[in-house]
Design an enzyme around this catalytic site. Structure first.
Site, PDB file in Angstrom:
ATOM      1  N   TRP A  44       0.818  -1.213   0.000  1.00 39.48           N
ATOM      2  CA  TRP A  44       0.000   0.000   0.000  1.00 39.48           C
ATOM      3  C   TRP A  44       0.857   1.272   0.000  1.00 39.48           C
ATOM      4  O   TRP A  44       0.329   2.358   0.125  1.00 39.48           O
ATOM      5  CB  TRP A  44      -0.922   0.008   1.226  1.00 39.48           C
ATOM      6  CG  TRP A  44      -1.859  -1.139   1.282  1.00 39.48           C
ATOM      7  CD1 TRP A  44      -3.106  -1.201   0.727  1.00 39.48           C
ATOM      8  CD2 TRP A  44      -1.632  -2.414   1.909  1.00 39.48           C
ATOM      9  NE1 TRP A  44      -3.672  -2.430   0.975  1.00 39.48           N
ATOM     10  CE2 TRP A  44      -2.792  -3.195   1.700  1.00 39.48           C
ATOM     11  CE3 TRP A  44      -0.581  -2.970   2.626  1.00 39.48           C
ATOM     12  CZ2 TRP A  44      -2.923  -4.492   2.181  1.00 39.48           C
ATOM     13  CZ3 TRP A  44      -0.696  -4.269   3.104  1.00 39.48           C
ATOM     14  CH2 TRP A  44      -1.854  -5.015   2.879  1.00 39.48           C
ATOM     15  N   ASP A  45       2.159   1.151  -0.102  1.00 39.39           N
ATOM     16  CA  ASP A  45       3.078   2.287  -0.004  1.00 39.39           C
ATOM     17  C   ASP A  45       3.005   2.932   1.381  1.00 39.39           C
ATOM     18  O   ASP A  45       3.019   4.150   1.521  1.00 39.39           O
ATOM     19  CB  ASP A  45       2.767   3.333  -1.086  1.00 39.39           C
ATOM     20  CG  ASP A  45       3.881   4.358  -1.244  1.00 39.39           C
ATOM     21  OD1 ASP A  45       4.971   4.142  -0.694  1.00 39.39           O
ATOM     22  OD2 ASP A  45       3.645   5.389  -1.903  1.00 39.39           O
ATOM     23  N   TYR A  46       2.929   2.115   2.408  1.00 37.46           N
ATOM     24  CA  TYR A  46       2.932   2.600   3.782  1.00 37.46           C
ATOM     25  C   TYR A  46       4.356   2.608   4.352  1.00 37.46           C
ATOM     26  O   TYR A  46       4.599   2.208   5.485  1.00 37.46           O
ATOM     27  CB  TYR A  46       2.040   1.720   4.660  1.00 37.46           C
ATOM     28  CG  TYR A  46       0.554   1.903   4.452  1.00 37.46           C
ATOM     29  CD1 TYR A  46       0.032   3.061   3.879  1.00 37.46           C
ATOM     30  CD2 TYR A  46      -0.349   0.914   4.832  1.00 37.46           C
ATOM     31  CE1 TYR A  46      -1.328   3.213   3.695  1.00 37.46           C
ATOM     32  CE2 TYR A  46      -1.719   1.066   4.660  1.00 37.46           C
ATOM     33  CZ  TYR A  46      -2.201   2.221   4.084  1.00 37.46           C
ATOM     34  OH  TYR A  46      -3.555   2.382   3.908  1.00 37.46           O
TER      35      TYR A  46
END
Length: 805
Positions: free
Chosen positions: A472-474
């Site tokens: 999630w591009d966290y």
């Protein structure tokens, strides 16, 4: 049947217009509401729409019963609105403001209805009611310019102590977070809660380097201040030195750096080698084209004894394949300009410069390495490297070899503990972000992890992963904070604090990486099977022993809009898109992801008031719609794709899927999530409880998408916050990284807004403060333009101080 029933042309024109408008509104609400109810959503819009359309039908024929039907619908709508959202201000706006306006119109036209159509002889109560509704509408509208839905909890601050590192920094601001501890805390109280209202602009400087966002320049710099001089870095990597008292420019250095994308310079470094060195104190600069400079602090000239004539090439040991369809990700090629960029800057731990880097991490498989490197601050010679994909490489790679490509990188700021000899690294993700089916075993071990290295050797001491298999591009976006917090037994425990895009705050023993505040794993959603080759984590990691910043899953009731119609449309979208709460998996079907890939909390990081044990941070709340795009479809629709590595469309060459990420907006361009869309939040580090939360600024200076105009309507909705806060001994938290052109000061203990100072343009930066040579305390910010605002790009540095006595 009366004459008017068969001759509706005798109906007053205004009454008929109101009736027709209500028919239209009612039919729109009823049709959309029927669909919403059919897919499991609220029945209100269907029922209200039918009632409003019926009211409109009778009013269009001049019948008084139409007014009474609408007033009944309005009364029931008020009850429903309070039942669904309580008395919170912004959630009530789409539910009540437009209905109040219509109620005023309906009541005021009652005298225009013919008496034989059932209208009472005495219409004064209706007129008075209409005027009351009109005043209510005006009052509600006026209240939109004030902050609402503020959270304040009664939590007593636990006294703490100023760290030895902060004390040693004195009047200066040596590093991005004042010191390597990253606390952004200044033990200054000349400006305090009693006199902050008197702050005024002391000086304004212009560097001449405009942050032109159309060319990917973003001003996000926090200046340094050392011994009377302020050092600022523009988005193009140009350095300006100014007198801290007057703002007069002393010198400038432009490295003529070039990069096609992601141009910013969040910080500089400072190193004083002592009087024996002929170069003397030096300013350390990393550029957007991957060079490291050492400049004489006195005049800005390069230190000839550093590197090669003052410069070190940072592409050494890096490799990247050309990003295009059909590339062999194992092929080694030159680093492509714009795909390895020093955005946050150098960090100095004693006599070492330690560097990470940003990479264009959604373009292709096999992008530059995330290797972290250390250099001798005196000579520029590389002294160690940490390559998590190949621990055997401890410095420069062997001839003909390269650091492991595509490993998790450190694009944000680091923190240091010089007593423990540790540097704390907030890691990003293995590239690309949104598909993990081809990840290597070590990638998921380090994705979104906080890692401690021995900064003398570069050897790993411990690591703590904040989530499992991140797709999630966290990545960890924030500088860690070094603090000593109460242990509950009268003593303190040394911790490192990591804020995240998810709003989770992790508090770890900085000696071992062991959680101090409770951490637990919870079941995570399963995939829908549309992403071939992908796999999913069974659980995800939560920090439950300390308050999170807006980490609750979305609900239909939170969907928003300016009117009931666009709120209904957002509710339909919410019910239409798949959403399973936290960690809803990526899919080839458009899917709601919240928090979005920007957070949550981002690179603005947090401040720790060391004497009150309070952490303050700023966040943004913008859900996104993510969609995996099959490679064949992407290639067909984008045969010659060239785009922003962090744009809405991520090609992810070398993987089966590209990715689209867009904000979750209503059809009229308003966020579908209710305000606030950004806040400033304080958390008690002793108890872990949330102390206060305040919306982060207004929409006053927002530019309307597609229109390029600023209406100048300052609705206090709380805007997405990029830059972070700082705190001071005077009991103040300063923050300016919002979409409107203001710096604000809050009471650190209560969240009360105490002061607003106007800026010539928007700010994305985190401010800083120092004591000038004249003995005055200054609070300084850069103002180069708020994000996505094309009207007022700038090159400003603004200093505030109390009036001279």
């Amino acid at each position: 049947m009366t004459y008017s029933d068969t001759h509706p042309q005798n109906v007053n024109l205004l009454v008929r217009i109101v009736g027709i408008v209500l028919i239209f509104i009612g039919l729109v609400l009823a049709s959309g509401g029927a669909y919403l109810a059919a897919i499991g959503g609220s029945w209100y819009y269907l029922l209200a729409g039918l009632g409003i359309a019926t009211a409109g039908h009778f009013l269009a024929r001049g019948r008084f019963i139409g007014a009474m039907i609408y007033l009944a619908v309005f009364a029931l709508s008020c009850i429903w609105a309070i039942w669904e959202s309580g008395f919170d201000f912004w959630p009530l706006v789409p539910r009540l403001v437009a209905p109040i306006f219509i109620a005023a119109a309906v009541l005021l036209i009652v005298p225009l209805i013919r008496p034989e159509q059932g209208r009472p002889e005495d219409t004064r109560p209706f007129v008075l009611g209409g005027l009351a509704m009109a005043l209510a509408f005006i009052g509600y509208f006026a209240m939109m310019f004030r902050p609402h839905d503020i959270i304040r909890n009664d939590v007593a601050a636990v006294p703490g102590a100023v760290s030895a590192t902060t004390t040693a920094s004195g009047d200066n601001w040596y590093s991005y977070g004042k010191t390597g501890e990253g606390t952004r805390y200044a033990p200054f109280d000349q400006i305090n809660r009693d006199n902050v209202k008197d702050l005024e602009v002391a000086w304004t400087a212009r560097t001449g380097f405009i942050a032109d966002q159309s060319q990917n320049y973003q001003d996000q710099n926090t200046p340094l201040y050392v011994d009377g001089t302020l050092y600022q870095c523009a988005a193009n990597s140009a350095v300006t030195a100014l007198d801290g008292v007057t703002g007069e420019i002393k010198w400038q250095f432009d490295p003529k750096a070039g990069s096609p994308a992601w141009k910013r310079c969040r910080t500089l470094g400072y190193f004083d080698p002592g009087p024996a060195d002929q170069c003397g104190p030096r300013i350390l600069l990393t550029t957007t084209d991957t060079r490291l400079f050492a400049l004489k602090a006195a005049d800005g000239l390069p230190c000839e004894s550093f590197g090669t004539s003052g410069v070190v090439d940072l592409t050494t040991g890096m490799a990247q394949a050309t990003p295009h369809a059909g590339v062999d990700p194992e092929e080694n090629g030159p680093v492509i300009p714009g795909f390895l960029v020093q955005t946050t800057g150098p960090f100095v731990a004693r006599d070492k410069i330690i560097l990470g880097a940003w990479v264009g991490d959604n373009v292709s498989l096999g992008e530059p390495s995330g290797a972290v490197r250390a250099y001798d601050a005196l000579t520029g010679q590389q002294v160690w490297a940490w390559d998590l994909g190949n621990p055997a490489i401890t410095n420069l790679p062997p001839e003909g070899e390269f650091y492991t490509k595509g490993t998790p990188n450190v694009w944000s700021a680091m923190a240091f503990d010089t007593d423990l000899n540790m540097v704390y690294l907030p890691l990003g993700n293995a590239t690309p972000d949104y598909y993990g089916g081809k990840r290597r075993p070590f990638d998921d071990e380090y994705n979104a992890a906080l890692v401690a290295l021995d900064f003398n050797t570069g050897k790993e001491v411990w690591r703590f992963r904040t989530m499992n298999h991140d797709i999630w591009d966290y990545d960890l976006p924030s500088q860690p904070n070094i603090a000593d917090i109460p242990d509950g037994n009268g003593g303190t425990v040394p911790v490192v604090i990591q804020t995240t895009k998810r709003g989770q705050i992790f508090v770890l023993d900085r000696r071992t990486g062991t959680p101090i505040k409770t951490v637990e794993e919870r079941p995570a959603p399963k995939g829908d099977g549309t992403a071939e080759g992908e796999y999913y984590a069974e659980t995800q990691i939560y920090s439950t022993g300390i308050a999170a910043v807006d980490a609750d899953p979305l609900t239909e009731q939170q969907m928003w809009g300016a009117t009931p119609i666009d709120q209904m449309l957002c509710r339909i979208l919410f019910r239409t898109y798949p959403y399973d709460g936290d960690f809803t998996t990526q899919s080839t079907t458009p899917t709601i992801i919240y928090p979005g890939n920007n957070g949550g909390i981002n690179w603005g990081s947090a401040t720790v008031d060391q004497e009150r044990n309070i952490l303050v941070t700023a966040d943004m709340r913008m859900p996104v719609i993510g969609t995996l795009i099959a490679r064949a479809h992407f290639e067909k629709d984008n045969p010659n794709f060239q785009g922003d590595p962090h744009g809405e469309l991520s090609p992810q060459f070398g993987l089966p899927y590209a990715q689209s990420v867009v904000n979750f907006m209503s059809p009229v361009g308003i966020p579908c999530l209710e305000p606030p869309w950004g806040t400033v939040t304080a958390v008690d580090l002793a108890s872990g409880k949330l102390i206060w939360q305040h919306p982060a600024g207004t929409a006053k200076d927002v530019t309307l998408p597609g229109l390029g105009i600023q209406p100048g309507i300052g609705f206090y909705v709380g805007m997405p916050a990029l830059g972070g806060p700082i705190s001071t001994k005077g009991g103040l938290t300063f923050h300016g990284g919002t979409q409107d052109y203001y710096m604000r000061a809050y009471n650190t203990e209560t969240g009360e807004l105490l002061w607003e100072g106007s800026l010539p343009s928007g700010a994305q930066s985190t401010p800083m403060t120092y004591i000038g040579k004249d003995g005055r305390q200054y609070v300084v910010t850069t103002a180069g333009g708020a994000r996505y605002n094309p009207n007022d790009w700038g090159d400003y540095i603004v200093a505030f101080a109390l009036p001279k006595e």
